[in-house]
Design a protein around this motif. Sequence first.
Motif, PDB file in Angstrom:
ATOM      1  N   VAL A 150      -1.896  -0.040  -9.727  1.00 34.77           N
ATOM      2  CA  VAL A 150      -1.929  -1.507  -9.715  1.00 34.77           C
ATOM      3  C   VAL A 150      -2.552  -1.991 -11.011  1.00 34.77           C
ATOM      4  N   HIS A 151      -1.845  -2.899 -11.716  1.00 37.69           N
ATOM      5  CA  HIS A 151      -2.293  -3.326 -13.043  1.00 37.69           C
ATOM      6  C   HIS A 151      -2.784  -4.770 -13.100  1.00 37.69           C
ATOM      7  N   GLY A 152      -2.487  -5.568 -12.094  1.00 37.34           N
ATOM      8  CA  GLY A 152      -2.915  -6.965 -12.110  1.00 37.34           C
ATOM      9  C   GLY A 152      -3.386  -7.394 -10.735  1.00 37.34           C
ATOM     10  N   PRO A 153      -3.749  -8.681 -10.587  1.00 40.22           N
ATOM     11  CA  PRO A 153      -4.195  -9.175  -9.280  1.00 40.22           C
ATOM     12  C   PRO A 153      -3.105  -8.991  -8.223  1.00 40.22           C
ATOM     13  N   LEU A 154      -3.494  -8.511  -7.057  1.00 39.71           N
ATOM     14  CA  LEU A 154      -2.545  -8.297  -5.971  1.00 39.71           C
ATOM     15  C   LEU A 154      -2.235  -9.601  -5.256  1.00 39.71           C
ATOM     16  N   ARG A 155      -0.948  -9.823  -5.005  1.00 40.15           N
ATOM     17  CA  ARG A 155      -0.506 -10.896  -4.128  1.00 40.15           C
ATOM     18  C   ARG A 155       0.330 -10.270  -3.021  1.00 40.15           C
ATOM     19  N   ALA A 156       0.353 -10.941  -1.873  1.00 38.86           N
ATOM     20  CA  ALA A 156       1.078 -10.379  -0.727  1.00 38.86           C
ATOM     21  C   ALA A 156       1.895 -11.463  -0.048  1.00 38.86           C
ATOM     22  N   ARG A 157       3.065 -11.072   0.422  1.00 41.46           N
ATOM     23  CA  ARG A 157       3.925 -11.954   1.223  1.00 41.46           C
ATOM     24  C   ARG A 157       4.366 -11.209   2.461  1.00 41.46           C
ATOM     25  N   LEU A 158       4.367 -11.900   3.577  1.00 45.57           N
ATOM     26  CA  LEU A 158       4.808 -11.301   4.835  1.00 45.57           C
ATOM     27  C   LEU A 158       6.307 -11.459   4.966  1.00 45.57           C
ATOM     28  N   PHE A 159       6.998 -10.357   5.225  1.00 49.74           N
ATOM     29  CA  PHE A 159       8.426 -10.430   5.514  1.00 49.74           C
ATOM     30  C   PHE A 159       8.612 -11.007   6.910  1.00 49.74           C
ATOM     31  N   GLU A 160       9.298 -12.134   6.990  1.00 47.06           N
ATOM     32  CA  GLU A 160       9.604 -12.722   8.293  1.00 47.06           C
ATOM     33  C   GLU A 160      10.774 -11.973   8.921  1.00 47.06           C
ATOM     34  N   GLY A 161      10.916 -12.136  10.224  1.00 49.40           N
ATOM     35  CA  GLY A 161      12.048 -11.524  10.919  1.00 49.40           C
ATOM     36  C   GLY A 161      11.667 -10.314  11.727  1.00 49.40           C
ATOM     37  N   GLY A 162      10.596  -9.603  11.326  1.00 40.52           N
ATOM     38  CA  GLY A 162      10.156  -8.464  12.106  1.00 40.52           C
ATOM     39  C   GLY A 162       9.495  -8.914  13.394  1.00 40.52           C
ATOM     40  N   ARG A 163       9.660  -8.152  14.443  1.00 43.17           N
ATOM     41  CA  ARG A 163       9.085  -8.518  15.738  1.00 43.17           C
ATOM     42  C   ARG A 163       8.095  -7.469  16.239  1.00 43.17           C
ATOM     43  N   SER A 164       7.793  -6.465  15.415  1.00 47.20           N
ATOM     44  CA  SER A 164       6.881  -5.425  15.868  1.00 47.20           C
ATOM     45  C   SER A 164       5.861  -5.165  14.769  1.00 47.20           C
ATOM     46  N   ASN A 165       5.981  -4.034  14.050  1.00 47.86           N
ATOM     47  CA  ASN A 165       5.046  -3.784  12.969  1.00 47.86           C
ATOM     48  C   ASN A 165       5.188  -4.848  11.890  1.00 47.86           C
ATOM     49  N   LEU A 166       4.083  -5.108  11.201  1.00 52.99           N
ATOM     50  CA  LEU A 166       4.075  -6.128  10.147  1.00 52.99           C
ATOM     51  C   LEU A 166       4.389  -5.465   8.806  1.00 52.99           C
ATOM     52  N   THR A 167       5.236  -6.124   8.031  1.00 53.74           N
ATOM     53  CA  THR A 167       5.680  -5.592   6.744  1.00 53.74           C
ATOM     54  C   THR A 167       5.400  -6.631   5.663  1.00 53.74           C
ATOM     55  N   TYR A 168       4.742  -6.191   4.589  1.00 53.55           N
ATOM     56  CA  TYR A 168       4.342  -7.089   3.504  1.00 53.55           C
ATOM     57  C   TYR A 168       4.913  -6.593   2.178  1.00 53.55           C
ATOM     58  N   LEU A 169       5.276  -7.548   1.323  1.00 53.72           N
ATOM     59  CA  LEU A 169       5.611  -7.239  -0.062  1.00 53.72           C
ATOM     60  C   LEU A 169       4.352  -7.452  -0.902  1.00 53.72           C
ATOM     61  N   LEU A 170       3.952  -6.424  -1.646  1.00 55.33           N
ATOM     62  CA  LEU A 170       2.810  -6.513  -2.550  1.00 55.33           C
ATOM     63  C   LEU A 170       3.318  -6.585  -3.987  1.00 55.33           C
ATOM     64  N   GLU A 171       2.678  -7.428  -4.792  1.00 55.49           N
ATOM     65  CA  GLU A 171       3.067  -7.577  -6.200  1.00 55.49           C
ATOM     66  C   GLU A 171       1.815  -7.676  -7.062  1.00 55.49           C
ATOM     67  N   ASP A 172       1.905  -7.170  -8.295  1.00 56.10           N
ATOM     68  CA  ASP A 172       0.793  -7.325  -9.244  1.00 56.10           C
ATOM     69  C   ASP A 172       1.244  -8.015 -10.523  1.00 56.10           C
ATOM     70  N   GLY A 173       2.428  -8.662 -10.472  1.00 55.53           N
ATOM     71  CA  GLY A 173       2.979  -9.310 -11.652  1.00 55.53           C
ATOM     72  C   GLY A 173       3.920  -8.417 -12.431  1.00 55.53           C
ATOM     73  N   THR A 174       3.870  -7.119 -12.174  1.00 55.61           N
ATOM     74  CA  THR A 174       4.737  -6.162 -12.867  1.00 55.61           C
ATOM     75  C   THR A 174       5.536  -5.315 -11.882  1.00 55.61           C
ATOM     76  N   ASP A 175       4.836  -4.762 -10.918  1.00 50.80           N
ATOM     77  CA  ASP A 175       5.454  -3.852  -9.955  1.00 50.80           C
ATOM     78  C   ASP A 175       5.392  -4.418  -8.543  1.00 50.80           C
ATOM     79  N   ARG A 176       6.208  -3.815  -7.666  1.00 53.74           N
ATOM     80  CA  ARG A 176       6.257  -4.219  -6.262  1.00 53.74           C
ATOM     81  C   ARG A 176       6.144  -2.987  -5.370  1.00 53.74           C
ATOM     82  N   TRP A 177       5.529  -3.185  -4.215  1.00 49.80           N
ATOM     83  CA  TRP A 177       5.443  -2.145  -3.197  1.00 49.80           C
ATOM     84  C   TRP A 177       5.598  -2.814  -1.831  1.00 49.80           C
ATOM     85  N   VAL A 178       5.774  -2.013  -0.814  1.00 49.76           N
ATOM     86  CA  VAL A 178       5.857  -2.532   0.551  1.00 49.76           C
ATOM     87  C   VAL A 178       4.797  -1.840   1.394  1.00 49.76           C
ATOM     88  N   LEU A 179       4.071  -2.629   2.190  1.00 50.28           N
ATOM     89  CA  LEU A 179       3.022  -2.111   3.062  1.00 50.28           C
ATOM     90  C   LEU A 179       3.382  -2.389   4.513  1.00 50.28           C
TER      91      LEU A 179
END
Length: 342
Positions: free
Chosen positions: A28-57
Amino acid sequence: MSDSPEPPPGLDLARLRDRLDTELPGTVHGPLRARLFEGGRSNLTYLLEDGTDRWVLRRPPLGHVLATAHDMGREHRVLAALHPTRVPVPRPLLLVQDESVIGAPFYLMQYVPGTPHRDAAALTALGPQRVHALGLHLVDTLVELHAVDPAAVELADFGRPAGFLERQLRRWGKQLDASRSRELAGIDELHEQLARTLPASPEPTLVHGDYRLDNVLVGADDRITAVLDWEMSTVGDPLTDLGLLVMYTELARRYDGILPGAALAEGFPDSAGLVGRYAAGCGRDVSALGWYVGFASFKLAVVLEGIHYRYTRGGTVGTGFDRVGELVPVFVRFGLTSLKER
């Protein structure tokens, strides 16, 4: 996706960043931001970004969590096993079982670009020929999954194939009991009829457990880039996956608006086309599929009832949960009908 300057519920970004810097230094190279993927009805899935790269949690839901469900370790393990195979899955990066970081176990995986097709309008824009080809590719990917030798990818102990269907029925019956908060006409009858008419299972394979079009990502070339949502995966009866896919297709067409309507797009294969493609691809006997469709209906009724239970107690995050409870009787009725049509 929901997007806000504040982190979405279920994440502590400061603690998460500290753990990522410790476990995956330099990632991770910059401040982390997170967004929740809507539509899921069970486990929670988030998109993480640092301004350069993306991951999913991925993490379990907030509030009431059913026993044996939402196991992050199982999801992480099956992704790690399948990533080198022909089955397209995101590459897992980190599993954290320590609940002190974000309040629950979680895992981090590679971000894979692609579109989850959840409604007929978006899919129709592709045109009937591309839609038909995508539907067949969906089945072909399932055939590829069921061709993986669990022992060859170190998943021989990932499930207990002997007595799989009987044990599954018992398990989902217990899950139903754990979420009972109201009367549900017919659901016990469905459970009992399934138990009385158990078919003989074919050779066991790795099973996804919730295989459908909106649990895969589709790339610009109409090829599947990733199969997602492995929380129900195990080693067991492969026809449970096919029965589920048929159930989703039939329910979308019989009850417009009840389920994601991608199967309503012109060109999408009908149930006979999906089943025929699968049988031709793997050679398995599919004559008992009506039972598997009934079982899929029971399982989804229980899953939705669990979500409804959490919703009534304020344990869900996102929108659309207020109607989940209305869907449960539809699955029950369809399951009973499927058994009669065997």
